[in-house]
Motif scaffolding. Sequence first.
Motif, PDB file in Angstrom:
ATOM      1  N   PHE B 409      11.812  -2.807  -0.637  1.00  0.00           N
ATOM      2  CA  PHE B 409      11.031  -1.824   0.121  1.00  0.00           C
ATOM      3  C   PHE B 409      11.804  -1.354   1.351  1.00  0.00           C
ATOM      4  O   PHE B 409      11.753  -0.179   1.721  1.00  0.00           O
ATOM      5  N   LYS B 414       9.550   2.544  -3.277  1.00  0.00           N
ATOM      6  CA  LYS B 414       8.132   2.643  -2.935  1.00  0.00           C
ATOM      7  C   LYS B 414       7.280   1.842  -3.903  1.00  0.00           C
ATOM      8  O   LYS B 414       6.101   1.600  -3.674  1.00  0.00           O
ATOM      9  N   ASN B 450       6.485   1.012   4.136  1.00  0.00           N
ATOM     10  CA  ASN B 450       6.012   2.293   3.629  1.00  0.00           C
ATOM     11  C   ASN B 450       4.532   2.156   3.320  1.00  0.00           C
ATOM     12  O   ASN B 450       4.126   1.266   2.570  1.00  0.00           O
ATOM     13  N   ARG B 452       2.701   3.784   1.481  1.00  0.00           N
ATOM     14  CA  ARG B 452       2.292   4.024   0.098  1.00  0.00           C
ATOM     15  C   ARG B 452       2.918   3.023  -0.874  1.00  0.00           C
ATOM     16  O   ARG B 452       2.955   3.261  -2.074  1.00  0.00           O
ATOM     17  N   ALA B 453       3.417   1.918  -0.342  1.00  0.00           N
ATOM     18  CA  ALA B 453       4.052   0.920  -1.203  1.00  0.00           C
ATOM     19  C   ALA B 453       3.066   0.397  -2.242  1.00  0.00           C
ATOM     20  O   ALA B 453       1.894   0.191  -1.949  1.00  0.00           O
TER      21      ALA B 453
END
Lengths: 273, 674
Positions: B409, B414, B450, B452-453
Amino acid sequence: MSPPPKLRLRIRFTKAGKIRFVSHRDVARLFERAMRIVRLPVAYSEGFSPRPKLSFGLALSVGHESDAEYLDVEVTEMPDVETMAAALSDALPDGLSVESVVVLEQGAASLQQVITSCTWRIEVLGAPTDSVAAAVAAALDAPELLLERVRKGKTAVADVRPAILALRVAGPFGGTPTKEGTPATGVPAGDGGLQHGTELEVELSNENTSLRPSELIEVLGRLAAGSDATEPDGGLLEGRVRRTHQWIEVDGIRSEPVSRPDASTRHELRRAS
Amino acid sequence: MTSVWPLLEPLLPRVQKPARYIGCEDGAKAKFPDPGLVSWCFTYPDTYEVGLPNQGLQILYEIVNERLDARADRSYAPWVDLEELMRQERIPLFSVEHHTPAGEFDAIAFNLSAELTYTNLLNCIDLAGLPIHSADRTERDSLIMVGGHCTYNPEPLADFVDVVVLGDGEEVVGEITEVMVRHLAPTADRPTTKFADRRALLVELAQLESVYVPSLYEMTYDGPKVASVEPLVDGLPTLIEKRTVADLADWPYPKEQLVPLTEVVHDRLNVEVFRGCTRGCRFCQAGMITRPVRERPADQVRTMVGEGLRRTGYDEVTLTSLSTADFSNVEDVVTDLINDGDDAGCGPVSVSLPSLRVDAFGVGIAAQLQRAKRGGLTFAPEAGTWRMRQIINKLIREEDLYQAVDAAFSQGWKRVKLYFLIGLPSETDEDTLGIAELAKNCVAIGKKHNNRASVTVSVGGFVPKPFTPFQWFGQNTAEELQRKVNLLRDATRKMRGVQLKWHDPRATLAEGIASRGDRRIGPVIEQVWRNGGVFQEWSEHFDIERWTTAMADHGLRVEDFVYRHRTEGEVLPWDHLWAGLHKDFLWQDWQDALAEVGLEDCRWTPCYDCGACTGYGIEHVVASATPPAGGSQGTGQDLTTGGAVPVTVLPSRHGPAPENRNENRIGEHAEASA
C-alpha cells in the motif's frame, strides 16, 4: 503558454486471410508489440498504469477483411518514417501488412471524427444472383428502410436508407478463394468451402445514420424474402466481407486518410491529407 | 495428411472468439508432415486461452520439433459452440498448425494440470475419432499419453490412456520418440496404420524409466481400499520413478515462447527461474513432487528475458517458479531486468513475481515492481491463524503479512488479494474466522496510505493430494465447506473494504473424487462425460449431480473415496509410483502436522531425508547459501548454514565457476515439465 507540439504518425494497413478472425482489440495489442519490436518511441500516458498512445479508427468486425485500416500513434521523437512501414510489417503476423506511414499535421482531427463513409465488397450467399439483384434494386428504390436494432441495450427502429450512399451488384462469383488457396478437391456447397454467391459493392455512411455490412444483408434478406416468405431473412448469408476504402468527404471532395501507395511510391514519406 | 481448414473456415464466423482456432502464433513451428517422422500432437484439454500458455507443453513442443526424427503440432479443446458445429459437420479435433485431424498423429499427448479437466480429456479423444477406452484402440489409432502434475495419481484415467509419464519431460520425450521410431508401420501404410505392433510398442515403452503403461498392470481391491497393483508382464518395474532434470541451465526452454494473436491467460513473457520448492507446505503437491530445488543461473535468466522481450515485443515478464521470492538475490535480478529494459529503449518493462511469500516481500521489491506498469498483488497466507499455519507448515507470522501489505500500500497499490484455504486438517471455526480478522487488519493498514484501500479475500476448499503429508486426510464435506464459507460471508459482510470470493465447494468435492480415486473412478468420469459434463472448471458447465449420481450408479460411496481418513498401513492407489519422497517421511510429517510442529526449509537447514535428493543423487542447486529476507519461514529463528546442507552453489555472475558443479549429476534423471 501553448502545449508542446505532439508528434503523431498515421499508419495505413491491410488485414486479410486467417487473421481476419482476430478481434479489433487483439489487433491493437499486436500493433503495440510490433512497435516495441521495431523500437518505435511510442508516447505513454501518465498515471498508475501507463498505456501507449495509440488510437484506432472505426472498428472492423471479427471475420471481415480490409484493404484500408488506419491507426494513429503519438511518438516522443520522430523515427525514420521511410523504413517504418516495412519494419512494422515484418514485426506483425502474416495477414497484417503496413502499407504506409505518414506524419500527421499538428492538430489533425482523429480518425473517428473525420471518416464520413466506407466502401465495402460483400459476398452474399444463399440465394441466386437475380434475387439478390432484385433486392438491391428494391432497396435503392425504397423511400425508407426501417431496421430494428439493439444499441446500448435499447431496442430502436431507425430508417437506414440514408446510410446507403451507393450500392451495386458487382457480379456473381464461383467460389471463395482464400489466402490459403481453394481446396483442390471439391467440398460440398453450402457450409463447405466452395460457395456460390453474389458480390456487392456498397458505400455506407459513417455519419448521422450508420449501417453495418451484416445489417445491410439483413435488410436485403427481408426484401428478397417478400412479405409471404417462409424464411424472413430470404436465406441470405454473409460470405467474405472486405472494406476497400475509408473516406473523408469535405465540401463534396472525397479523399482517403492516407492514399493507397502504388508500387513506385510504396513506403515513401507522404503527408497526410 | 489432410486439413480440416476448408470445412472449419465457414464455421468460424458463427462461433465465439474464432481467433483461438487459427494458429499463426509467433514461435509456432509448422514442420513438414513427413510420414517418416514420429508425429506428436501436444494437447491441452481446456480452452486455447487456458492451454496455450502452458509452459510444459511449449517446452516439449520445441524439443520434439528440434529433433530430426519427429515433429509436433498443438491442439486445444474447442469451446462448446464450435464442438457442436464440428460434430454436426463431422469435423474431428484438429491441430492449430496444419489443421490436421488429431487422429492422424502417432501420439496425442495431454498435459494434465487439473483433475476437473479429465472429462475434457475423454471428450478430446472422442472428438479425435478414437475409441475412448485404451483396450479398444488398435494399430490404426494414436497413442494417448499424459503428463503433468495430475499423473502422480493416474489411476482414475487408467482405462482411457495408454502411456503416463511422471516428472520432468525434457529428456524422456526424446526416449519415447526413439522407441516409437522403431515401431512405426511401413511408410506406405501411414498415417492410416501407425505402428507395426501396438502391444510390443507399449511393452517397450513401459520399460523406460518414468513411463507407466496402466494396461500392463492390474489393480486389486479390498473393500473400499486398494489391495495391490502388480505388473502383468515379466520384466516391468514394480515401482515407477519420476524423472528429474538435474540442471535447468541445460534446458533453456522455451527458446521461442509462443505469442498468440488473441489474448490468453498469463499473456506475457514467462521465464522459469527455478523448479522445485522445499518450503515444505504440507498441502502443496507441487512443492512435494518437484523437489529438489534447481535454480536457473541468474545470467541465463537475464539472457532469456532480454532475448524474449526483444523477439516478442512483450513489455511484461513473469519470473515463474513455486516461490519466486526465494530465488537467490531476487532483488538484484529484478533490478537488472528493469534496467535492461530501460537501456533497450522500448518502453517500460514490468516484472511480475507470482507466488510471492509475504515474509520475502519488502519495500525494496515493492518499489522495484512499481517502476513500470503495476499488476495486481496476491499474497497467500493460506490460513487464518498461526496454529493453522503451523499445521500446514506455512510459517509466516501475522506481522510478516502486515509488513508486506504495508509495503504494497505504501508503494501505491490500492488493492491486494489474499488467498486462503479452508477445510484444512483439524481446522476450527476460530481458524476460519481468523481469515476475516486478518483481512480486516490489512484493510486498516491500507487506509493509512489510501482511503480507498481494499482487500479481496479468495477462499478455496482444500483437496488432499497424493504424495503430500496430507494424503491420508479425509477431505471436508461439501456441506462443511459451505458452512465455513457462510461463516466468513457473515463475518465480512459489514467489513468495509473487504471483498470475499470463494470457490464452489461442490467443485471441490468433484476434484476430491478424481484426485485420490483408483481405477473404479474411471467409469464415473466416463458417465459424467457421457452426460454432457465437459469444461468442469467452468461454473456454467459444472453440475455436482452428474458426479454424485455417477458414483451411486457404480455402487461407489463418496465417503470412501473423499471423506475417509486413510490409515497408516493402507495401500494407496499411487503406491506403485515414486515421486522421490519416502512414505515414512510423509507419514512423520503428517504426524508432526497434527502435533502442530513446523518444519524449516531444508535449503538452509539440515536435511530431513525426504528422499528427493538422496534418492537421485541430485542436490539443491541454488546460487546463494543464505536464505532470503524474512528468515527461515519467518519464524525469526537463527539459521545454521553449511554443515550437512546439501546445496550446490551456482557460480556468481562475476566469480569463477566451481569445477564440481555437475559432479553429482546423473544423466538420466531429467526434469519436470507441466
